[in-house]
Design a protein around this motif. Structure first.
Motif, short mmCIF file in Angstrom:
data_model
loop_
_atom_site.label_atom_id
_atom_site.label_comp_id
_atom_site.label_asym_id
_atom_site.label_seq_id
_atom_site.Cartn_x
_atom_site.Cartn_y
_atom_site.Cartn_z
N ALA A 93 8.45 2.46 6.98
CA ALA A 93 9.06 1.14 7.08
C ALA A 93 8.88 0.31 5.81
CB ALA A 93 8.47 0.37 8.27
N VAL A 94 7.79 0.55 5.07
CA VAL A 94 7.48 -0.36 3.96
C VAL A 94 7.52 0.32 2.59
CG1 VAL A 94 6.03 -1.71 5.52
CG2 VAL A 94 4.97 -0.02 4.02
N THR A 95 7.91 1.56 2.51
CA THR A 95 7.97 2.40 1.31
C THR A 95 6.60 2.99 0.97
OG1 THR A 95 7.53 0.83 -0.51
CG2 THR A 95 9.80 0.94 0.35
N ASN A 96 6.63 4.12 0.29
CA ASN A 96 5.39 4.81 -0.07
C ASN A 96 4.54 3.99 -1.03
OD1 ASN A 96 7.42 5.17 -1.98
ND2 ASN A 96 6.96 7.32 -2.38
N ASP A 97 5.18 3.27 -1.94
CA ASP A 97 4.42 2.45 -2.90
C ASP A 97 3.58 1.40 -2.18
OD1 ASP A 97 7.09 3.36 -4.08
OD2 ASP A 97 5.99 2.83 -5.89
N VAL A 98 4.23 0.64 -1.31
CA VAL A 98 3.52 -0.43 -0.60
C VAL A 98 2.42 0.14 0.28
CG1 VAL A 98 3.77 -2.27 1.12
CG2 VAL A 98 5.48 -2.01 -0.68
N ALA A 99 2.69 1.27 0.93
CA ALA A 99 1.68 1.89 1.79
C ALA A 99 0.44 2.26 0.99
CB ALA A 99 2.26 3.12 2.48
N LEU A 100 0.64 2.82 -0.20
CA LEU A 100 -0.51 3.23 -1.01
C LEU A 100 -1.23 2.03 -1.62
CD1 LEU A 100 0.99 6.40 -2.73
CD2 LEU A 100 -0.74 6.32 -0.94
N ILE A 101 -0.48 1.04 -2.07
CA ILE A 101 -1.10 -0.17 -2.62
C ILE A 101 -1.96 -0.85 -1.56
CG2 ILE A 101 -0.59 -2.53 -3.39
CD1 ILE A 101 1.85 -1.35 -4.86
N THR A 102 -1.55 -0.73 -0.30
CA THR A 102 -2.29 -1.37 0.79
C THR A 102 -3.48 -0.54 1.24
OG1 THR A 102 -0.25 -2.42 1.58
CG2 THR A 102 -2.10 -2.29 3.13
N PHE A 103 -3.27 0.75 1.46
CA PHE A 103 -4.27 1.54 2.17
C PHE A 103 -5.22 2.35 1.29
CE2 PHE A 103 -0.97 1.04 5.53
CZ PHE A 103 -1.74 0.25 6.37
N VAL A 104 -4.89 2.59 0.02
CA VAL A 104 -5.85 3.29 -0.84
C VAL A 104 -7.07 2.42 -1.13
CG1 VAL A 104 -6.24 4.26 -3.14
CG2 VAL A 104 -4.22 4.93 -1.83
N PRO A 105 -6.90 1.18 -1.60
CA PRO A 105 -8.11 0.34 -1.79
C PRO A 105 -8.84 0.08 -0.48
CG PRO A 105 -6.10 -0.94 -2.12
CD PRO A 105 -5.68 0.48 -2.06
N PHE A 106 -8.09 -0.01 0.60
CA PHE A 106 -8.69 -0.16 1.92
C PHE A 106 -9.60 1.03 2.23
CE2 PHE A 106 -8.25 0.48 6.61
CZ PHE A 106 -8.85 -0.70 7.03
N ALA A 107 -9.10 2.25 1.96
CA ALA A 107 -9.89 3.46 2.21
C ALA A 107 -11.12 3.51 1.32
CB ALA A 107 -9.02 4.70 1.98
N LEU A 108 -10.97 3.13 0.06
CA LEU A 108 -12.10 3.16 -0.87
C LEU A 108 -13.21 2.23 -0.40
CD1 LEU A 108 -10.25 3.22 -4.32
CD2 LEU A 108 -11.24 5.14 -3.05
N GLU A 109 -12.83 1.06 0.10
CA GLU A 109 -13.83 0.11 0.58
C GLU A 109 -14.52 0.63 1.84
OE1 GLU A 109 -14.33 -4.56 1.99
OE2 GLU A 109 -12.35 -3.78 1.46
N VAL A 110 -13.73 1.15 2.77
CA VAL A 110 -14.30 1.64 4.03
C VAL A 110 -15.25 2.80 3.79
CG1 VAL A 110 -13.74 2.83 6.20
CG2 VAL A 110 -12.39 0.86 5.47
#
Length: 370
Positions: A93-110
């Motif tokens: 729904a939000v494109t691969n770019d937006v998904a990675l910009i959102t969830f990669v730093p999220f994963a690194l923090e978690v």
């Protein structure tokens, strides 16, 4: 001047597109036909979608979604599953770019808070694969889909028939990866990333705009209505969103439109490209993507074949492979290089190995399927 040169170095594909456009302009001098080269529908839809998704992202909507799902995990396998499958589904729904910009730093923090940094590399590699292949499942999942869907005037039935078997196969491969990963019990820490206050009115407004964008993709909502409406609403709701629109991507599209349009008016080159591409759209899409990335590959090859379905599949599968096969993959790499620079080599090794493995399986599926 120095800042401009630095920016241009970071936009290699944009520079290449315009160099090619200018070179071919020498062979085909500018005239009235140039206007017909540019697919205004694709450009307008890209702008509208990027603005709307940027607005939702600035509201922290996707971060909140991820945090909510993490609260329900109790093992490292569940944790990895959430972190990997979120970009797979959200990218549709939000494109691969937006998904990675959102969830990669999220994963690194978690993973850092959970003391699981040894899982950073495989998780981020799989997030990248998941976002790139999940995004293939919808016309708005990535720029090449949006362009090809419009360029070949596809209907949803033929689009989904082309891509869903491979998106489904990718989901199975992701599940297999998760099942073979070692798992242990885990207490997921609280994620305290900065999230702006959620404005119900803004989220509702962006939701309506997103629905209108879907109507625009289906050409039920005229572009001359959609784009001004998006611009006005975004200016009223949060004008900072417009600073996050990827204007370089839009300019890259224009450059390639001019280049491909000019090539199409050079008979010898047209005949050569057609002879190389026609009947081999899938393989040409895969190979070209490894070198110039899948968005430029879609723009370039579309000028020389009528087989939109084959090209659609080729450039989406072609997002697997090299680090530049999908420009979205560079987003993940930059986060790794910035946060865990000592893991860059390991990341590139695992990225290449897993991408090649996924690509090999999906190409085998392509050979087997009728």
């Amino acid at each position: 001047m120095k800042r401009m040169l630095q920016w241009l170095r970071g936009e290699t594909v944009l520079c290449v597109a315009w160099v090619l456009a200018l070179v071919t302009a020498v062979l085909v001098p500018p005239d009235a036909q140039y206007i017909n080269y540019v697919d205004l529908h694709t450009l307008g839809m890209l702008f509208a979608l990027m603005a709307v998704m940027g607005g939702l992202q600035r509201q922290g909507l996707f971060f909140r979604l991820g945090r909510s799902m993490l609260e329900r995990t109790h093992t490292t396998r569940q944790l990895e599953g959430v972190l990997i499958l979120l970009p797979f589904f959200v990218s549709m729904a939000v494109t691969n770019d937006v998904a990675l910009i959102t969830f990669v730093p999220f994963a690194l923090e978690v993973l850092s808070l959970a003391g699981q940094t040894q899982r950073v590399v495989p998780v981020v590699v799989m997030q990248t694969i998941a976002a790139n292949l999940g995004s293939m499942a919808t016309p708005i999942g990535n720029p090449q889909n949006l362009y090809l869907y419009s360029c070949y005037e596809m209907d949803l039935g033929s689009f989904f028939a082309t891509v869903l078997p491979y998106a489904g196969a990718c989901l199975v491969l992701l599940a297999v990866f998760l099942m073979v990963r070692p798992s242990q019990s885990l207490e997921v820490p609280q994620v305290s990333g900065e999230v702006p206050p959620l404005s119900g009115a803004r989220v509702a407004a962006y939701g309506v705009l997103f629905a209108l964008c879907l109507g625009g993709v289906a050409k039920a909502v005229p572009l001359y209505v959609l784009c001004p409406l998006v611009l006005v609403v975004v200016l009223m709701a949060d004008k900072q969103v417009l600073l996050h629109v990827d204007y370089a991507l839009l300019a890259t599209f224009v450059g390639f439109f001019l280049f491909v349009g000019n090539l199409g008016r050079i008979p010898a080159l047209t005949a050569l490209f057609q002879s190389l591409i026609q009947g081999q759209e899938v393989l040409c899409g895969v190979v070209a993507s490894q070198v110039i990335s899948n968005v430029p590959a879609a723009l370039l090859l579309s000028g020389f074949t009528d087989n939109g379905a084959g090209l659609l599949l080729g450039v989406n599968l072609g997002g697997l492979g090299t680090l530049i096969a999908s420009m979205a993959s560079l987003i993940s790499y930059k986060y790794i290089a910035r946060t865990f620079p000592e893991k860059k080599g390991k990341y590139l090794g695992q990225f290449t190995a897993l991408n090649v493995a996924f690509l090999a399986v999906l190409l085998l599926l392509w050979v087997v399927l009728p």
